[in-house]
Design an enzyme around this catalytic site. Structure first.
Site, PDB file in Angstrom:
ATOM      1  N   LYS A  33      16.104  50.468 -34.533  1.00 46.96           N
ATOM      2  CA  LYS A  33      15.677  50.580 -35.935  1.00 46.96           C
ATOM      3  C   LYS A  33      14.926  51.898 -36.104  1.00 46.96           C
ATOM      4  O   LYS A  33      13.944  52.159 -35.406  1.00 46.96           O
ATOM      5  CB  LYS A  33      14.761  49.411 -36.322  1.00 46.96           C
ATOM      6  CG  LYS A  33      14.353  49.463 -37.798  1.00 46.96           C
ATOM      7  CD  LYS A  33      13.603  48.208 -38.225  1.00 46.96           C
ATOM      8  CE  LYS A  33      12.128  48.272 -37.940  1.00 46.96           C
ATOM      9  NZ  LYS A  33      11.385  49.237 -38.760  1.00 46.96           N
ATOM     10  N   ASP A  60      16.044  51.996 -41.562  1.00 46.21           N
ATOM     11  CA  ASP A  60      15.123  51.148 -42.334  1.00 46.21           C
ATOM     12  C   ASP A  60      14.415  52.010 -43.389  1.00 46.21           C
ATOM     13  O   ASP A  60      13.258  52.361 -43.242  1.00 46.21           O
ATOM     14  CB  ASP A  60      14.125  50.527 -41.339  1.00 46.21           C
ATOM     15  CG  ASP A  60      13.088  49.636 -41.991  1.00 46.21           C
ATOM     16  OD1 ASP A  60      13.303  49.193 -43.134  1.00 46.21           O
ATOM     17  OD2 ASP A  60      12.061  49.380 -41.337  1.00 46.21           O
ATOM     18  N   LYS A  62      14.477  51.201 -46.819  1.00 49.24           N
ATOM     19  CA  LYS A  62      14.059  50.354 -47.946  1.00 49.24           C
ATOM     20  C   LYS A  62      14.253  51.070 -49.282  1.00 49.24           C
ATOM     21  O   LYS A  62      13.321  51.290 -50.045  1.00 49.24           O
ATOM     22  CB  LYS A  62      12.601  49.904 -47.790  1.00 49.24           C
ATOM     23  CG  LYS A  62      12.350  49.092 -46.530  1.00 49.24           C
ATOM     24  CD  LYS A  62      10.945  48.555 -46.479  1.00 49.24           C
ATOM     25  CE  LYS A  62      10.702  47.673 -45.264  1.00 49.24           C
ATOM     26  NZ  LYS A  62      10.681  48.419 -43.989  1.00 49.24           N
ATOM     27  N   ASP A  65      15.699  52.463 -56.195  1.00 44.31           N
ATOM     28  CA  ASP A  65      15.786  53.497 -57.232  1.00 44.31           C
ATOM     29  C   ASP A  65      16.842  53.060 -58.245  1.00 44.31           C
ATOM     30  O   ASP A  65      17.366  51.941 -58.155  1.00 44.31           O
ATOM     31  CB  ASP A  65      16.132  54.846 -56.567  1.00 44.31           C
ATOM     32  CG  ASP A  65      15.547  56.037 -57.321  1.00 44.31           C
ATOM     33  OD1 ASP A  65      15.636  56.039 -58.568  1.00 44.31           O
ATOM     34  OD2 ASP A  65      15.009  56.959 -56.679  1.00 44.31           O
ATOM     35  N   THR A 119       6.586  41.245 -46.133  1.00 46.83           N
ATOM     36  CA  THR A 119       5.776  40.200 -45.488  1.00 46.83           C
ATOM     37  C   THR A 119       4.290  40.536 -45.526  1.00 46.83           C
ATOM     38  O   THR A 119       3.455  39.709 -45.191  1.00 46.83           O
ATOM     39  CB  THR A 119       6.214  39.951 -44.027  1.00 46.83           C
ATOM     40  OG1 THR A 119       6.357  41.201 -43.393  1.00 46.83           O
ATOM     41  CG2 THR A 119       7.500  39.171 -43.971  1.00 46.83           C
ATOM     42  N   ARG A 210       6.681  47.014 -30.532  1.00 47.97           N
ATOM     43  CA  ARG A 210       5.660  47.268 -29.519  1.00 47.97           C
ATOM     44  C   ARG A 210       5.791  46.478 -28.220  1.00 47.97           C
ATOM     45  O   ARG A 210       5.542  47.068 -27.150  1.00 47.97           O
ATOM     46  CB  ARG A 210       4.278  47.089 -30.154  1.00 47.97           C
ATOM     47  CG  ARG A 210       3.968  48.238 -31.100  1.00 47.97           C
ATOM     48  CD  ARG A 210       2.867  47.915 -32.067  1.00 47.97           C
ATOM     49  NE  ARG A 210       3.297  46.917 -33.040  1.00 47.97           N
ATOM     50  CZ  ARG A 210       2.546  46.507 -34.058  1.00 47.97           C
ATOM     51  NH1 ARG A 210       1.333  46.984 -34.208  1.00 47.97           N
ATOM     52  NH2 ARG A 210       3.016  45.618 -34.914  1.00 47.97           N
TER      53      ARG A 210
HETATM   54  O1  C5P Z   1       6.003  46.410 -33.068  1.00 41.95           O
HETATM   55  P1  C5P Z   1       6.603  45.301 -33.885  1.00 41.95           P
HETATM   56  O2  C5P Z   1       7.527  44.406 -33.084  1.00 41.95           O
HETATM   57  O3  C5P Z   1       5.564  44.538 -34.658  1.00 41.95           O
HETATM   58  O4  C5P Z   1       7.534  46.088 -34.922  1.00 41.95           O
HETATM   59  C1  C5P Z   1       8.216  45.426 -35.957  1.00 41.95           C
HETATM   60  C2  C5P Z   1       8.945  46.418 -36.797  1.00 41.95           C
HETATM   61  O5  C5P Z   1       9.528  45.750 -37.897  1.00 41.95           O
HETATM   62  C3  C5P Z   1       8.057  47.515 -37.396  1.00 41.95           C
HETATM   63  O6  C5P Z   1       8.880  48.678 -37.544  1.00 41.95           O
HETATM   64  C4  C5P Z   1       7.688  46.966 -38.739  1.00 41.95           C
HETATM   65  O7  C5P Z   1       7.397  47.958 -39.664  1.00 41.95           O
HETATM   66  C5  C5P Z   1       8.975  46.244 -39.116  1.00 41.95           C
HETATM   67  N1  C5P Z   1       8.841  45.180 -40.087  1.00 41.95           N
HETATM   68  C6  C5P Z   1       7.981  44.104 -39.905  1.00 41.95           C
HETATM   69  N2  C5P Z   1       7.906  43.128 -40.859  1.00 41.95           N
HETATM   70  C7  C5P Z   1       8.665  43.205 -41.947  1.00 41.95           C
HETATM   71  C8  C5P Z   1       9.525  44.264 -42.146  1.00 41.95           C
HETATM   72  C9  C5P Z   1       9.588  45.239 -41.173  1.00 41.95           C
HETATM   73  O8  C5P Z   1       7.309  44.012 -38.894  1.00 41.95           O
HETATM   74  N3  C5P Z   1       8.626  42.235 -42.815  1.00 41.95           N
END
Ligand code: C5P
Length: 230
Positions: A33, A60, A62, A65, A119, A210
């Site tokens: 992503k 990603d 998003k 427009d 979220t 992460r």
């Molecule tokens: O590090 P982690 O596993 O928390 O990363 C989750 C990824 O998914 C990040 O890029 C975060 O911005 C994205 N994301 C999220 N929740 C959402 C939409 C996107 O955690 N509802």
């Protein structure tokens, strides 16, 4: 499971770290992503780099427009052979229909995913911007509108996945972030699920950042996650 469901979020701005992650993880994971942060820093070079390592990209961005602007952007993304791209369902039916029309005229084409309610927003945040809650109802309504407008699926939390799958069918693609392997730190994620829980709830793809990218051996963690899903 036929397709590899694991998507790794590349959320760093460090070029060398990005390259090392892609290098080590490309043979293991289903896609990467690429969000606005690394994309604004490295642009299409990063997308091309992932493709050169034989992997796929979920862009990603998003998008949100007027219909013509989003349709033009989707065409650019599709011509770059991106695997998935997302747009805000709050952009409305015409915006989503135009985007899906453009994508369907191209081959290969990206999967188009709708973002329903971020979220990070709760019912009070929605009401502050003039949208009546509860969040769960709005998520389902927006996911339904996305399906009617020709989108392939939505990005949703694991908590929302079950209701979306039940209401909109198992072909409608669900991509869930907020996934943590058992015992892994939550970081700033609040409502999380394990990879298995997310898939059981209806996720076709899970996004993990992460827990994989900050591990001493990212490929080993990615393999463990896939093992848990077997
Ligand atoms: O590090 P982690 O596993 O928390 O990363 C989750 C990824 O998914 C990040 O890029 C975060 O911005 C994205 N994301 C999220 N929740 C959402 C939409 C996107 O955690 N509802």
């Amino acid at each position: 499971m036929k397709t590899n469901p694991l998507i790794v979020a590349l959320d760093t701005g460090d070029k060398e770290v990005l390259q090392a992650l892609v290098e080590h993880l490309a043979p293991v994971v289903g896609a990467f992503k690429v969000g606005a942060y690394p994309f604004l820093l490295f642009g299409w070079d990063l997308v091309d780099y992932v493709h050169s390592r034989g992997s796929r990209v979920f862009l990603d961005l998003k998008l949100h427009d007027i219909p013509t602007t989003v349709a033009n952007a989707i065409e650019v993304v599709a011509r770059r052979r991106v695997f998935m791209v997302n747009l805000h369902t709050l952009g409305g039916r015409e915006m989503m229909e135009r985007a899906s029309q453009v994508a369907r005229e191209l081959s290969p084409r990206p999967l188009l995913l709708g973002v329903t309610v971020l979220t990070s927003m709760e019912t009070e945040d929605l009401e502050e911007v003039g949208i009546q809650g509860p969040v769960e109802r709005r998520v389902l309504d927006l996911a339904r509108l996305a399906q009617q407008s020709g989108l392939d699926g939505v990005v949703a939390s694991p908590q929302e996945a079950k209701a979306i799958k039940e209401a909109l069918g198992k072909e409608f693609v669900i991509v869930t972030p907020g996934v943590r392997p058992p015992g892994s730190p939550l970081h700033d994620q609040k409502r999380v699920a394990t990879p298995r829980e997310a898939v059981v709830a209806g996720a076709h793809y899970i996004v993990v950042g992460r827990p994989i990218c900050q591990a001493p051996n990212p490929a080993a963690v990615a393999r463990e996650i896939l093992e848990e899903l077997r």
